[in-house]
Design a protein around this motif. Structure first.
Motif, PDB file in Angstrom:
ATOM      1  N   SER A 181     -15.344   4.725  -5.674  1.00 27.76           N
ATOM      2  CA  SER A 181     -16.642   4.269  -5.186  1.00 27.76           C
ATOM      3  C   SER A 181     -16.554   2.780  -4.849  1.00 27.76           C
ATOM      4  O   SER A 181     -15.773   2.042  -5.468  1.00 27.76           O
ATOM      5  CB  SER A 181     -17.736   4.494  -6.239  1.00 27.76           C
ATOM      6  N   PRO A 182     -17.342   2.334  -3.868  1.00 29.35           N
ATOM      7  CA  PRO A 182     -17.278   0.918  -3.452  1.00 29.35           C
ATOM      8  C   PRO A 182     -17.994  -0.001  -4.424  1.00 29.35           C
ATOM      9  O   PRO A 182     -19.045  -0.576  -4.124  1.00 29.35           O
ATOM     10  CB  PRO A 182     -17.971   0.950  -2.086  1.00 29.35           C
ATOM     11  N   VAL A 217       0.841  -1.204   0.000  1.00 25.39           N
ATOM     12  CA  VAL A 217       0.000   0.000   0.000  1.00 25.39           C
ATOM     13  C   VAL A 217       0.874   1.250   0.000  1.00 25.39           C
ATOM     14  O   VAL A 217       0.608   2.209  -0.740  1.00 25.39           O
ATOM     15  CB  VAL A 217      -0.958  -0.004   1.207  1.00 25.39           C
ATOM     16  N   ARG A 218       1.914   1.253   0.815  1.00 27.07           N
ATOM     17  CA  ARG A 218       2.803   2.430   0.875  1.00 27.07           C
ATOM     18  C   ARG A 218       3.476   2.675  -0.468  1.00 27.07           C
ATOM     19  O   ARG A 218       3.592   3.817  -0.920  1.00 27.07           O
ATOM     20  CB  ARG A 218       3.867   2.242   1.970  1.00 27.07           C
ATOM     21  N   THR A 234      -7.913   9.840  -0.550  1.00 23.64           N
ATOM     22  CA  THR A 234      -8.885   8.804  -0.191  1.00 23.64           C
ATOM     23  C   THR A 234      -9.217   7.935  -1.401  1.00 23.64           C
ATOM     24  O   THR A 234      -9.307   6.709  -1.301  1.00 23.64           O
ATOM     25  CB  THR A 234     -10.167   9.449   0.360  1.00 23.64           C
ATOM     26  N   ALA A 235      -9.388   8.575  -2.557  1.00 20.68           N
ATOM     27  CA  ALA A 235      -9.668   7.832  -3.783  1.00 20.68           C
ATOM     28  C   ALA A 235      -8.484   6.962  -4.179  1.00 20.68           C
ATOM     29  O   ALA A 235      -8.652   5.829  -4.648  1.00 20.68           O
ATOM     30  CB  ALA A 235     -10.019   8.796  -4.910  1.00 20.68           C
ATOM     31  N   ALA A 236      -7.275   7.476  -3.981  1.00 21.50           N
ATOM     32  CA  ALA A 236      -6.078   6.703  -4.306  1.00 21.50           C
ATOM     33  C   ALA A 236      -5.969   5.464  -3.424  1.00 21.50           C
ATOM     34  O   ALA A 236      -5.538   4.404  -3.876  1.00 21.50           O
ATOM     35  CB  ALA A 236      -4.835   7.572  -4.139  1.00 21.50           C
ATOM     36  N   GLU A 254     -10.564  -0.685  -7.376  1.00 20.74           N
ATOM     37  CA  GLU A 254      -9.541   0.309  -7.661  1.00 20.74           C
ATOM     38  C   GLU A 254      -8.891   0.750  -6.351  1.00 20.74           C
ATOM     39  O   GLU A 254      -9.340   0.398  -5.273  1.00 20.74           O
ATOM     40  CB  GLU A 254     -10.161   1.514  -8.376  1.00 20.74           C
ATOM     41  N   GLY A 255      -7.840   1.534  -6.452  1.00 20.83           N
ATOM     42  CA  GLY A 255      -7.191   2.039  -5.255  1.00 20.83           C
ATOM     43  C   GLY A 255      -6.060   1.139  -4.797  1.00 20.83           C
ATOM     44  O   GLY A 255      -5.956  -0.031  -5.171  1.00 20.83           O
TER      45      GLY A 255
END
Length: 267
Positions: free
Chosen positions: A106-107, A26-27, A99-101, A125-126
């Motif tokens: 959207s869920p 994630v980082r 937050t989007a990244a 995504e994300g």
């Protein structure tokens, strides 16, 4: 034929390895998208424990009481969390982009039916989805297995609490506590005296907290509450794992397969 390793429960160290690997991925992903993420330990406070029925570890109780000291440390960690401070300090549009990244816009794309009813959805995504996909390869299968199995411990605990034998042992525990000078009806009542946001009136000193918790642990043993709760917990957990065997086995299979990738990621 599946190998035995695919159905073996992971050790604590293996689960921490998977957790750390996902955080690393994630980082990396967030850094590539222009954002920072700081690592958070899987268990930031080593002594932080949950007692779903009653505090039944006298040694822990003598040191922590009901855990008000740990609660304060958790609150302090939350207040000084670099991730929280970083996101709070971003301009609104930049915060929205972060937050989007992390979680997608959207869920949508992933869904799982909860054992108790209802549905949970998430984005494909994300960076969170990307990291889990890289680690477990089959993202939809992982999401479903993770959601379903994640519900089972709480479901088992609720079934224990509803069992007449458990309720009877709570009555015996309360009687034991009355003999020691307490008017608690159940263990939830005792911990609320010291841990609730709005504490009940009376002496809630640290010394009284520890004394009460140590007595609670003794009564949990003497009344049979601890033994009854854990016996029934094993019973209900086994029944739930059998009922949701597909999700349990899917999770174990994906986790075991992910371990080599996790080791490579965190080297």
């Amino acid at each position: 034929m599946r190998g035995a390793h695919e159905t073996r429960e992971l050790s604590g160290a293996e689960r921490t390895l998977l957790y750390d690997a996902e955080q690393t991925l994630v980082r990396q992903c967030m850094r590539e998208r222009g954002f920072r993420v700081w690592p958070v330990p899987r268990q930031p406070i080593a002594d932080d424990r949950r007692f779903p029925y009653a505090v039944d570890d006298a040694g822990w109780a003598a040191k922590h009481g009901y855990g008000s000291d740990i609660q304060r440390r958790v609150e302090k960690l939350r207040a000084t969390d670099p991730n929280r401070l970083y996101y709070a300090g971003l301009p609104p549009e930049r915060r929205k982009a972060a937050t989007a990244a992390l979680n997608g816009t959207s869920p949508e794309g992933l869904s799982a039916r909860l054992p108790g009813g209802g549905e949970v959805t998430a984005s494909t995504e994300g960076c969170t989805a990307w990291a889990q996909s890289a680690l477990y390869t089959d993202l939809p299968a992982w999401f479903e297995a993770d959601v379903v199995t994640g519900q089972l411990p709480a479901m088992a605990q609720n079934q224990v609490r509803a069992d007449p034998a458990y309720r009877k042992s709570v009555g015996a525990w309360a009687a034991c506590m009355r003999e020691r000078g307490y008017a608690y009806k159940n263990p939830d009542d005792s911990r609320a005296q010291f841990l609730s946001t709005e504490k009940k009136s009376g002496d809630t000193s640290r010394e009284r907290e520890i004394r009460s918790a140590v007595d609670e642990a003794a009564c949990a043993d003497d009344s049979g509450l601890s033994a009854t709760a854990h016996r029934f917990e094993r019973k209900y957990e086994a029944a739930l794992r059998a009922k949701y065997r597909t999700a349990v086995e899917s999770r174990l299979r994906l986790e075991h397969a992910a371990l080599p990738r996790a080791r490579e990621t965190t080297r």
